[in-house]
Design an enzyme around this catalytic site. Structure first.
Site, PDB file in Angstrom:
ATOM      1  N   SER A  48      -8.829  -7.359   5.403  1.00 49.59           N
ATOM      2  CA  SER A  48      -8.878  -6.605   6.669  1.00 49.59           C
ATOM      3  C   SER A  48      -7.982  -7.224   7.737  1.00 49.59           C
ATOM      4  O   SER A  48      -8.107  -6.885   8.915  1.00 49.59           O
ATOM      5  CB  SER A  48     -10.309  -6.502   7.227  1.00 49.59           C
ATOM      6  OG  SER A  48     -11.217  -6.117   6.245  1.00 49.59           O
ATOM      7  N   ARG A 106     -21.891  -6.973   0.962  1.00 50.11           N
ATOM      8  CA  ARG A 106     -21.848  -6.235  -0.312  1.00 50.11           C
ATOM      9  C   ARG A 106     -23.230  -6.156  -0.937  1.00 50.11           C
ATOM     10  O   ARG A 106     -24.068  -7.015  -0.728  1.00 50.11           O
ATOM     11  CB  ARG A 106     -20.933  -6.950  -1.314  1.00 50.11           C
ATOM     12  CG  ARG A 106     -19.591  -7.268  -0.758  1.00 50.11           C
ATOM     13  CD  ARG A 106     -18.796  -8.056  -1.776  1.00 50.11           C
ATOM     14  NE  ARG A 106     -17.741  -8.811  -1.115  1.00 50.11           N
ATOM     15  CZ  ARG A 106     -16.796  -9.484  -1.743  1.00 50.11           C
ATOM     16  NH1 ARG A 106     -16.775  -9.508  -3.053  1.00 50.11           N
ATOM     17  NH2 ARG A 106     -15.885 -10.146  -1.079  1.00 50.11           N
ATOM     18  N   ARG A 157      -9.555  -3.000  -9.573  1.00 50.57           N
ATOM     19  CA  ARG A 157     -10.632  -2.565  -8.685  1.00 50.57           C
ATOM     20  C   ARG A 157     -10.112  -1.408  -7.852  1.00 50.57           C
ATOM     21  O   ARG A 157      -8.990  -1.463  -7.349  1.00 50.57           O
ATOM     22  CB  ARG A 157     -11.051  -3.712  -7.766  1.00 50.57           C
ATOM     23  CG  ARG A 157     -12.389  -3.476  -7.077  1.00 50.57           C
ATOM     24  CD  ARG A 157     -12.671  -4.542  -6.041  1.00 50.57           C
ATOM     25  NE  ARG A 157     -12.117  -4.176  -4.767  1.00 50.57           N
ATOM     26  CZ  ARG A 157     -11.681  -5.050  -3.841  1.00 50.57           C
ATOM     27  NH1 ARG A 157     -11.741  -6.347  -4.081  1.00 50.57           N
ATOM     28  NH2 ARG A 157     -11.199  -4.634  -2.709  1.00 50.57           N
ATOM     29  N   PRO A 201      -6.580   8.523   9.172  1.00 46.13           N
ATOM     30  CA  PRO A 201      -7.737   8.879   9.984  1.00 46.13           C
ATOM     31  C   PRO A 201      -8.848   7.868   9.692  1.00 46.13           C
ATOM     32  O   PRO A 201      -8.958   7.391   8.555  1.00 46.13           O
ATOM     33  CB  PRO A 201      -8.161  10.261   9.452  1.00 46.13           C
ATOM     34  CG  PRO A 201      -7.102  10.684   8.512  1.00 46.13           C
ATOM     35  CD  PRO A 201      -6.310   9.486   8.098  1.00 46.13           C
ATOM     36  N   GLU A 225      -6.811  -2.351  -6.046  1.00 45.65           N
ATOM     37  CA  GLU A 225      -6.556  -3.800  -6.099  1.00 45.65           C
ATOM     38  C   GLU A 225      -6.274  -4.191  -7.538  1.00 45.65           C
ATOM     39  O   GLU A 225      -7.193  -4.368  -8.332  1.00 45.65           O
ATOM     40  CB  GLU A 225      -7.792  -4.553  -5.602  1.00 45.65           C
ATOM     41  CG  GLU A 225      -8.021  -4.432  -4.116  1.00 45.65           C
ATOM     42  CD  GLU A 225      -7.474  -5.645  -3.368  1.00 45.65           C
ATOM     43  OE1 GLU A 225      -6.665  -6.397  -3.952  1.00 45.65           O
ATOM     44  OE2 GLU A 225      -7.859  -5.825  -2.214  1.00 45.65           O
ATOM     45  N   LYS A 235       0.802  -1.222   0.000  1.00 45.76           N
ATOM     46  CA  LYS A 235       0.000   0.000   0.000  1.00 45.76           C
ATOM     47  C   LYS A 235       0.841   1.282   0.000  1.00 45.76           C
ATOM     48  O   LYS A 235       0.275   2.377  -0.033  1.00 45.76           O
ATOM     49  CB  LYS A 235      -0.986  -0.005   1.173  1.00 45.76           C
ATOM     50  CG  LYS A 235      -2.086  -1.046   1.026  1.00 45.76           C
ATOM     51  CD  LYS A 235      -3.183  -0.881   2.074  1.00 45.76           C
ATOM     52  CE  LYS A 235      -4.356  -1.821   1.841  1.00 45.76           C
ATOM     53  NZ  LYS A 235      -4.069  -3.239   2.117  1.00 45.76           N
ATOM     54  N   LYS A 286      -2.751  -0.270   9.938  1.00 47.87           N
ATOM     55  CA  LYS A 286      -2.768  -1.511   9.141  1.00 47.87           C
ATOM     56  C   LYS A 286      -1.397  -1.779   8.543  1.00 47.87           C
ATOM     57  O   LYS A 286      -0.580  -0.865   8.401  1.00 47.87           O
ATOM     58  CB  LYS A 286      -3.840  -1.438   8.045  1.00 47.87           C
ATOM     59  CG  LYS A 286      -3.700  -0.292   7.070  1.00 47.87           C
ATOM     60  CD  LYS A 286      -4.843  -0.262   6.028  1.00 47.87           C
ATOM     61  CE  LYS A 286      -5.704   0.971   6.160  1.00 47.87           C
ATOM     62  NZ  LYS A 286      -6.622   1.210   5.050  1.00 47.87           N
ATOM     63  N   GLU A 297      -7.921   2.029  -1.498  1.00 46.41           N
ATOM     64  CA  GLU A 297      -7.127   0.902  -1.971  1.00 46.41           C
ATOM     65  C   GLU A 297      -7.290   0.754  -3.489  1.00 46.41           C
ATOM     66  O   GLU A 297      -8.371   1.002  -4.014  1.00 46.41           O
ATOM     67  CB  GLU A 297      -7.668  -0.356  -1.279  1.00 46.41           C
ATOM     68  CG  GLU A 297      -6.830  -1.547  -1.408  1.00 46.41           C
ATOM     69  CD  GLU A 297      -7.338  -2.722  -0.553  1.00 46.41           C
ATOM     70  OE1 GLU A 297      -6.585  -3.663  -0.454  1.00 46.41           O
ATOM     71  OE2 GLU A 297      -8.470  -2.695  -0.045  1.00 46.41           O
TER      72      GLU A 297
HETATM   73  N1  LIG Z   1      -9.149   4.962   6.886  1.00 44.89           N
HETATM   74  C1  LIG Z   1     -10.211   4.187   7.020  1.00 44.89           C
HETATM   75  N2  LIG Z   1     -11.411   4.694   7.389  1.00 44.89           N
HETATM   76  C2  LIG Z   1     -12.503   3.893   7.530  1.00 44.89           C
HETATM   77  N3  LIG Z   1     -12.480   2.560   7.339  1.00 44.89           N
HETATM   78  C3  LIG Z   1     -11.300   2.006   6.975  1.00 44.89           C
HETATM   79  C4  LIG Z   1     -10.122   2.776   6.789  1.00 44.89           C
HETATM   80  N4  LIG Z   1      -9.126   1.929   6.434  1.00 44.89           N
HETATM   81  C5  LIG Z   1      -9.665   0.702   6.389  1.00 44.89           C
HETATM   82  N5  LIG Z   1     -10.970   0.735   6.718  1.00 44.89           N
HETATM   83  C6  LIG Z   1     -11.890  -0.419   6.792  1.00 44.89           C
HETATM   84  O1  LIG Z   1     -11.118  -1.603   6.866  1.00 44.89           O
HETATM   85  C7  LIG Z   1     -11.319  -2.430   5.716  1.00 44.89           C
HETATM   86  C8  LIG Z   1      -9.996  -3.067   5.277  1.00 44.89           C
HETATM   87  O2  LIG Z   1      -9.034  -2.068   4.990  1.00 44.89           O
HETATM   88  P1  LIG Z   1      -8.296  -1.994   3.599  1.00 44.89           P
HETATM   89  O3  LIG Z   1      -7.468  -0.761   3.566  1.00 44.89           O
HETATM   90  O4  LIG Z   1      -9.283  -2.144   2.501  1.00 44.89           O
HETATM   91  O5  LIG Z   1      -7.298  -3.238   3.665  1.00 44.89           O
HETATM   92  P2  LIG Z   1      -7.351  -4.710   3.056  1.00 44.89           P
HETATM   93  O6  LIG Z   1      -6.254  -4.715   2.049  1.00 44.89           O
HETATM   94  O7  LIG Z   1      -7.099  -5.596   4.210  1.00 44.89           O
HETATM   95  O8  LIG Z   1      -8.696  -4.905   2.396  1.00 44.89           O
HETATM   96  C9  LIG Z   1     -11.964  -1.516   4.673  1.00 44.89           C
HETATM   97  O9  LIG Z   1     -12.782  -2.261   3.808  1.00 44.89           O
HETATM   98  C10 LIG Z   1     -12.748  -0.528   5.524  1.00 44.89           C
HETATM   99  O10 LIG Z   1     -14.022  -1.052   5.927  1.00 44.89           O
HETATM  100 MG   LIG Z   2      -9.839  -3.684   1.169  1.00 44.97          MG
END
Ligand SMILES: Nc1ncnc2c1ncn2[C@@H]1O[C@H](COP(=O)(O)OP(=O)(O)O)[C@@H](O)[C@H]1O
Ligand SMILES: [Mg+2]
Length: 306
Positions: A149, A224, A258, A180, A275, A97, A142, A273
């Site tokens: 997630s 979804r 995506r 944030p 993908e 990322k 993360k 993100e």
């Molecule tokens: N900055 C953020 N604000 C709100 N929700 C977040 C944020 N970052 C992640 N999330 C939540 O966590 C989930 C997983 O994070 P993501 O960045 O998509 O990582 P992954 O690669 O594990 O899917 C997202 O689908 C979202 O619901």
């Molecule tokens: Mg994700």
């Protein structure tokens, strides 16, 4: 007349992930409809002769998260024998990322992100991040490499020490990022836009995965539903794909991609993100999407043979 390649395409998964790849049955059917031969293969199967395939399409090799160096080695070997889709440079870039910084440098609106490299002091990093975002009531921590997630956690400002502890734990495996927490996801979810050959195909709404009580949901089908992406969301997602192509020096649009967006407090969509390696495509919510994907794949192979 369309000439189909004689050699089949390998649709790549692994034994553990295939049962939860809801796209695979629809994609297989769509390929059959247009006369494109396919085999479902595991990237972990050492007995496969990959040179038999006109292309190797990454679909659900999701065990790679635990075996990233092995997976990247495997992708490198594939590239020597046949056409890897998406290509190796895209895979390498999009699995970490830290690409969010590259997208921001290309002028794409991304969720504000700070990276914390192993060796940096977690407590200090969290403290500085909170100071830089005084209006954020919560932050997200993360790993820079992750999916589903996994190890993504949300912390209230008052839990600064716990957030730093999570950064320290994640540092055992690699770099970490902080953002944030965008509260609009609780009301509106995120929008995931799916593109084939540079063209918008469909979108879904995905519910918030990080619960206030610390529970982390996995993105099942139940979380979804179909959603029509707004014009502003399509513009940002297209900008992501253009920026990726330009950053990596690609000479044609990505076969698939995506882009996941969350709206900020002002309503403007921001990139959570991109993908571009092995995205879940939510084809059950847009069955014609499978046909668009199969057609784009066939077209890509003709281009290659031409
Ligand atoms: N900055 C953020 N604000 C709100 N929700 C977040 C944020 N970052 C992640 N999330 C939540 O966590 C989930 C997983 O994070 P993501 O960045 O998509 O990582 P992954 O690669 O594990 O899917 C997202 O689908 C979202 O619901
Ligand atoms: Mg994700």
């Amino acid at each position: 007349m369309v000439i189909r390649p004689v050699r089949p395409v390998a649709l790549v998964t692994d034994e553990e992930s295939l049962p939860i790849d809801w796209d695979m049955p629809l994609l297989l059917k769509a390929c059959e409809v247009i006369g494109l031969k396919t085999d479902v293969r595991s990237w972990e199967d050492a007995d496969v002769d990959w040179s038999r395939y006109s292309a190797v399409l990454l679909r659900s090799p999701w065990t790679y998260v635990e075996r990233l160096p092995d997976f990247l080695d495997w992708c490198g070997r594939i590239t020597a024998h046949t056409l890897l889709l998406n290509p190796l440079s895209v895979v390498r870039w999009s699995l970490d990322k830290r690409y969010l910084a590259d997208l921001a440098a290309h002028g794409v609106p991304v969720v504000p992100t700070a990276f914390v490299e192993p060796g940096e002091d977690p407590s200090r990093a969290v403290r500085e991040f909170l100071a830089a975002h005084p209006r954020s009531e919560e932050i997200v921590v993360k790993p820079t490499v992750g999916a589903y997630s996994k190890n993504v956690q949300r912390f209230a400002r008052s839990r600064e020490a716990e957030a730093a502890g999570h950064v320290a734990r994640l540092h055992e495996d690699g770099a970490v990022l902080m953002q944030p927490y965008l509260p609009s996801v609780d009301r509106h979810g995120e929008t995931d836009l799916i593109y084939f050959d540079g063209a918008y195909s469909h979108a879904i709404r995905k519910s918030a995965m990080l619960m206030a009580d610390g529970t982390v949901n996995v993105p099942t089908l139940e979380s979804r539903r179909a959603r029509d992406a707004g014009a502003d969301e399509r513009a940002v997602a297209s900008a992501v794909l253009d920026a990726a192509a330009s950053h990596l020096g690609l000479d044609r649009p990505l076969l698939y991609g995506r882009v996941d967006l969350i709206r900020g407090e002002d309503g403007a969509p921001m990139v959570l993100e991109a993908e571009l390696c092995e995205p879940s495509l939510s084809l059950p919510f847009a069955e014609e999407g499978a046909l668009r994907f199969a057609e784009a794949l066939a077209k890509r192979l003709e281009w290659r043979s031409g």
